[in-house]
Design a protein around this motif. Structure first.
Motif, PDB file in Angstrom:
ATOM      1  N   SER A  25       0.813  -1.265  -0.035  1.00 16.31           N
ATOM      2  CA  SER A  25      -0.062   0.196  -0.092  1.00 16.31           C
ATOM      3  C   SER A  25       0.923   1.455  -0.124  1.00 16.31           C
ATOM      4  CB  SER A  25      -0.936  -0.055   1.105  1.00 16.31           C
ATOM      5  OG  SER A  25      -0.303   0.258   2.383  1.00 16.31           O
ATOM      6  N   GLN A  26       2.094   1.319   0.485  1.00 16.27           N
ATOM      7  CA  GLN A  26       2.986   2.215   0.713  1.00 16.27           C
ATOM      8  C   GLN A  26       3.802   2.501  -0.607  1.00 16.27           C
ATOM      9  OE1 GLN A  26       2.550   4.664   3.432  1.00 16.27           O
ATOM     10  NE2 GLN A  26       0.694   3.524   3.548  1.00 16.27           N
ATOM     11  N   HIS A  27       4.218   1.370  -1.197  1.00 13.45           N
ATOM     12  CA  HIS A  27       5.137   1.471  -2.267  1.00 13.45           C
ATOM     13  C   HIS A  27       4.381   0.749  -3.825  1.00 13.45           C
ATOM     14  CE1 HIS A  27       8.459   2.228   0.425  1.00 13.45           C
ATOM     15  NE2 HIS A  27       7.778   1.641   1.180  1.00 13.45           N
ATOM     16  N   GLY A  28       3.256   0.625  -3.678  1.00 16.81           N
ATOM     17  CA  GLY A  28       2.675   0.142  -5.039  1.00 16.81           C
ATOM     18  C   GLY A  28       2.514   1.388  -5.844  1.00 16.81           C
ATOM     19  N   ALA A  29       2.299   1.097  -7.467  1.00 13.96           N
ATOM     20  CA  ALA A  29       1.914   2.061  -8.220  1.00 13.96           C
ATOM     21  C   ALA A  29       0.664   1.833  -9.039  1.00 13.96           C
ATOM     22  CB  ALA A  29       3.069   1.707  -9.288  1.00 13.96           C
ATOM     23  N   VAL A  30       0.153   2.872  -9.583  1.00 13.03           N
ATOM     24  CA  VAL A  30      -1.297   2.706  -9.994  1.00 13.03           C
ATOM     25  C   VAL A  30      -1.310   1.691 -11.093  1.00 13.03           C
ATOM     26  CG1 VAL A  30      -3.084   4.100 -11.450  1.00 13.03           C
ATOM     27  CG2 VAL A  30      -1.753   5.244  -9.234  1.00 13.03           C
ATOM     28  N   ASP A  31      -0.377   1.586 -11.889  1.00 16.57           N
ATOM     29  CA  ASP A  31      -0.344   0.620 -12.937  1.00 16.57           C
ATOM     30  C   ASP A  31      -0.277  -0.829 -12.424  1.00 16.57           C
ATOM     31  OD1 ASP A  31       2.458   0.620 -12.008  1.00 16.57           O
ATOM     32  OD2 ASP A  31       3.270   0.499 -14.153  1.00 16.57           O
ATOM     33  N   GLN A  32      -0.333  -1.117 -11.053  1.00 15.61           N
ATOM     34  CA  GLN A  32      -0.239  -2.480 -10.440  1.00 15.61           C
ATOM     35  C   GLN A  32      -1.782  -2.930 -10.304  1.00 15.61           C
ATOM     36  OE1 GLN A  32       2.443  -1.616  -7.344  1.00 15.61           O
ATOM     37  NE2 GLN A  32       3.969  -3.196  -8.385  1.00 15.61           N
TER      38      GLN A  32
ATOM     39  N   PRO B 191      -5.489  -3.429 -11.017  1.00 14.19           N
ATOM     40  CA  PRO B 191      -6.251  -4.026 -12.264  1.00 14.19           C
ATOM     41  C   PRO B 191      -6.960  -2.949 -12.842  1.00 14.19           C
ATOM     42  CG  PRO B 191      -6.585  -5.619 -10.537  1.00 14.19           C
ATOM     43  CD  PRO B 191      -5.851  -4.443  -9.694  1.00 14.19           C
ATOM     44  N   PRO B 192      -7.369  -3.037 -14.289  1.00 12.55           N
ATOM     45  CA  PRO B 192      -7.914  -1.715 -14.935  1.00 12.55           C
ATOM     46  C   PRO B 192      -9.463  -1.429 -14.339  1.00 12.55           C
ATOM     47  CG  PRO B 192      -7.007  -3.325 -16.535  1.00 12.55           C
ATOM     48  CD  PRO B 192      -6.762  -3.773 -15.033  1.00 12.55           C
ATOM     49  N   GLU B 193     -10.170  -2.619 -14.009  1.00 11.75           N
ATOM     50  CA  GLU B 193     -11.649  -2.185 -13.699  1.00 11.75           C
ATOM     51  C   GLU B 193     -11.768  -1.572 -12.250  1.00 11.75           C
ATOM     52  OE1 GLU B 193     -10.387  -6.484 -12.658  1.00 11.75           O
ATOM     53  OE2 GLU B 193     -10.369  -5.366 -14.376  1.00 11.75           O
ATOM     54  N   GLN B 194     -10.570  -1.929 -11.518  1.00 17.55           N
ATOM     55  CA  GLN B 194     -10.556  -1.124 -10.147  1.00 17.55           C
ATOM     56  C   GLN B 194      -9.940   0.293 -10.096  1.00 17.55           C
ATOM     57  OE1 GLN B 194      -8.585  -4.058  -7.576  1.00 17.55           O
ATOM     58  NE2 GLN B 194     -10.419  -5.404  -7.272  1.00 17.55           N
ATOM     59  N   ARG B 195      -8.870   0.348 -11.482  1.00 16.47           N
ATOM     60  CA  ARG B 195      -8.312   1.705 -11.490  1.00 16.47           C
ATOM     61  C   ARG B 195      -9.445   2.659 -11.670  1.00 16.47           C
ATOM     62  NH1 ARG B 195      -3.861   0.981 -15.661  1.00 16.47           N
ATOM     63  NH2 ARG B 195      -3.592  -0.551 -14.351  1.00 16.47           N
ATOM     64  N   ARG B 196     -10.516   2.477 -12.470  1.00 16.98           N
ATOM     65  CA  ARG B 196     -11.595   3.549 -12.728  1.00 16.98           C
ATOM     66  C   ARG B 196     -12.121   3.924 -11.398  1.00 16.98           C
ATOM     67  NH1 ARG B 196     -12.853  -0.074 -17.224  1.00 16.98           N
ATOM     68  NH2 ARG B 196     -14.007  -1.374 -15.569  1.00 16.98           N
ATOM     69  N   GLU B 197     -12.147   3.210 -10.422  1.00 18.78           N
ATOM     70  CA  GLU B 197     -12.659   3.606  -9.096  1.00 18.78           C
ATOM     71  C   GLU B 197     -11.865   4.741  -8.472  1.00 18.78           C
ATOM     72  OE1 GLU B 197     -15.788   3.535  -6.182  1.00 18.78           O
ATOM     73  OE2 GLU B 197     -15.902   2.467  -7.982  1.00 18.78           O
ATOM     74  N   LEU B 198     -10.555   4.438  -8.618  1.00 19.35           N
ATOM     75  CA  LEU B 198      -9.422   5.261  -8.034  1.00 19.35           C
ATOM     76  C   LEU B 198      -9.633   6.711  -8.812  1.00 19.35           C
ATOM     77  CD1 LEU B 198      -6.488   3.142  -7.685  1.00 19.35           C
ATOM     78  CD2 LEU B 198      -7.920   3.979  -5.859  1.00 19.35           C
ATOM     79  N   GLU B 199      -9.970   6.574  -9.988  1.00 18.23           N
ATOM     80  CA  GLU B 199      -9.877   7.902 -10.714  1.00 18.23           C
ATOM     81  C   GLU B 199     -11.090   8.550 -10.837  1.00 18.23           C
ATOM     82  OE1 GLU B 199      -9.177   6.189 -14.591  1.00 18.23           O
ATOM     83  OE2 GLU B 199      -7.029   6.011 -14.291  1.00 18.23           O
ATOM     84  N   ARG B 200     -12.139   8.019 -10.146  1.00 23.01           N
ATOM     85  CA  ARG B 200     -13.478   8.682  -9.930  1.00 23.01           C
ATOM     86  C   ARG B 200     -13.213   9.791  -8.618  1.00 23.01           C
ATOM     87  NH1 ARG B 200     -18.277   4.719  -8.508  1.00 23.01           N
ATOM     88  NH2 ARG B 200     -17.540   3.861 -10.338  1.00 23.01           N
ATOM     89  N   PRO B 201     -13.653  10.971  -9.036  1.00 26.16           N
ATOM     90  CA  PRO B 201     -13.780  12.225  -7.930  1.00 26.16           C
ATOM     91  C   PRO B 201     -14.454  11.656  -6.587  1.00 26.16           C
ATOM     92  CG  PRO B 201     -15.101  13.061  -9.547  1.00 26.16           C
ATOM     93  CD  PRO B 201     -14.463  11.662  -9.973  1.00 26.16           C
ATOM     94  N   PRO B 202     -13.972  11.999  -5.632  1.00 24.14           N
ATOM     95  CA  PRO B 202     -14.749  11.682  -4.079  1.00 24.14           C
ATOM     96  C   PRO B 202     -15.799  12.378  -4.059  1.00 24.14           C
ATOM     97  CG  PRO B 202     -12.734  13.256  -3.633  1.00 24.14           C
ATOM     98  CD  PRO B 202     -12.676  12.812  -5.170  1.00 24.14           C
ATOM     99  N   ARG B 203     -16.805  11.580  -3.473  1.00 23.88           N
ATOM    100  CA  ARG B 203     -18.218  12.018  -3.430  1.00 23.88           C
ATOM    101  C   ARG B 203     -18.256  13.176  -2.089  1.00 23.88           C
ATOM    102  NH1 ARG B 203     -21.369   6.494  -2.688  1.00 23.88           N
ATOM    103  NH2 ARG B 203     -19.752   5.543  -4.240  1.00 23.88           N
ATOM    104  N   GLU B 204     -19.350  13.749  -1.949  1.00 24.97           N
ATOM    105  CA  GLU B 204     -19.613  14.756  -0.793  1.00 24.97           C
ATOM    106  C   GLU B 204     -19.530  13.844   0.222  1.00 24.97           C
ATOM    107  OE1 GLU B 204     -20.559  18.176  -0.631  1.00 24.97           O
ATOM    108  OE2 GLU B 204     -19.650  18.191  -2.563  1.00 24.97           O
ATOM    109  N   GLY B 205     -18.841  14.638   1.351  1.00 29.44           N
ATOM    110  CA  GLY B 205     -18.695  14.165   2.648  1.00 29.44           C
ATOM    111  C   GLY B 205     -17.509  13.050   2.586  1.00 29.44           C
ATOM    112  N   GLY B 206     -16.683  12.904   1.677  1.00 34.67           N
ATOM    113  CA  GLY B 206     -15.500  12.211   1.659  1.00 34.67           C
ATOM    114  C   GLY B 206     -15.767  10.687   1.463  1.00 34.67           C
ATOM    115  N   ARG B 207     -17.127  10.326   1.149  1.00 38.15           N
ATOM    116  CA  ARG B 207     -17.221   8.883   0.779  1.00 38.15           C
ATOM    117  C   ARG B 207     -17.573   8.477  -0.766  1.00 38.15           C
ATOM    118  NH1 ARG B 207     -21.409   6.697   5.441  1.00 38.15           N
ATOM    119  NH2 ARG B 207     -19.948   7.413   7.143  1.00 38.15           N
TER     120      ARG B 207
END
Length: 195
Positions: free
Chosen positions: A170-177, A179-195
Motif C-alpha cells: 500500500s505504501q510502495h505500490g504503483a497505480v499501474d499495478q 487491475p483496470p476495472e478497479q483503477r476506474r474507481e480510483l480515478e473517480r472524484p470523491p463524493r460529498e462528505g469524503g465517501r
C-alpha cells in the motif's frame, strides 16, 4: 591386617597429593581466556565494516528454516481475503502499540518514549523473507520481546505477516499495478462528505 592399613595409607597419600593442585583456585583473568574474547563481533542491528552495506545483521537465505521452526515454515497458509482480515485484526491488537497503524514505527508507546522499531517500509524489511518475520514474532529481536505466547496460533502469525506485506504494498505500490476495472474507481472524484 597390616597390609590393608599400609595400602589404605598409600591411597590416602595419593589422594591428598592429587587434591592439592585441584583445590587451588586461580583468579579468572580475561587475558587468559585466549583470543576468542578479543575477536571482533557485530551487535544485533549494529554497524559492521565487514559487509558492503555496513550492516551487522544478515537476512535469512531464502529457503532456510531456523531450528525448531520447520513445521511452522511449512504451514504458511495460502493468501486469501479472510487471511488478510485476520491479519489486520491481529496486527491491530498486538502490533500497533509499537509499529503504528501503518507500520512506520510510530505507535502510541513509541510516542511515549519506548524505542522506535524499524519501519516495515524500509528496503531491508521489504526484502526480508516471510520466514524472518515469523522468526521475529516467535523469538523477538532487539527491543521487541518474543510474541510466541501472545500470538499463540501459527495461522495468526502468518496472517500478521500477510497483512504487513499488504501494508508494504500500500505504501510502495504503483497505480499501474491496480487491475483496470478497479483503477476506474480510483480515478473517480470523491463524493460529498469524503465517501
Amino acid at each position: 591386617m597390616r597390609a590393608h592399613s599400609s595400602i589404605a595409607a598409600a591411597l590416602l597419600l595419593v589422594l591428598l597429593a592429587g587434591a592439592g593442585p585441584a583445590c587451588s583456585v586461580e583468579r579468572f583473568d580475561q587475558n587468559t581466556v585466549g583470543t576468542m574474547a578479543r575477536e571482533p563481533r557485530a551487535n544485533p542491528l549494529g554497524r559492521s565494516d565487514f559487509f558492503d552495506d555496513q550492516g551487522g545483521d544478515r537476512n535469512l537465505v531464502p529457503g532456510v528454516v531456523w531450528q525448531g521452526a520447520s513445521s511452522a515454515a511449512a504451514s504458511q497458509p495460502a493468501l486469501s481475503r479472510a487471511l488478510l482480515e485476520r491479519g489486520r485484526e491481529s496486527f491491530a491488537i498486538h502490533c500497533t502499540p509499537c509499529h503504528g497503524l501503518t507500520g512506520h514505527g510510530t505507535g502510541m508507546v513509541v510516542q511515549r518514549g519506548y524505542p522506535k522499531p524499524p519501519s516495515y517500509h524500509s528496503d531491508r524489511l521489504r526484502r526480508a523473507p516471510d520466514a524472518h518475520l515469523h522468526q521475529v514474532i516467535m523469538e523477538g529481536l532487539g527491543k521487541m520481546p518474543p510474541y510466541r505466547a501472545r500470538v499463540r496460533h501459527d495461522e495468526d502469525r502468518w496472517a500478521i505477516i500477510a497483512y504487513v506485506r499488504a501494508l508494504q504494498i500500500s505504501q510502495h505500490g504503483a497505480v499501474d499495478q491496480v487491475p483496470p476495472e478497479q483503477r476506474r474507481e480510483l480515478e473517480r472524484p470523491p463524493r460529498e462528505g469524503g465517501r
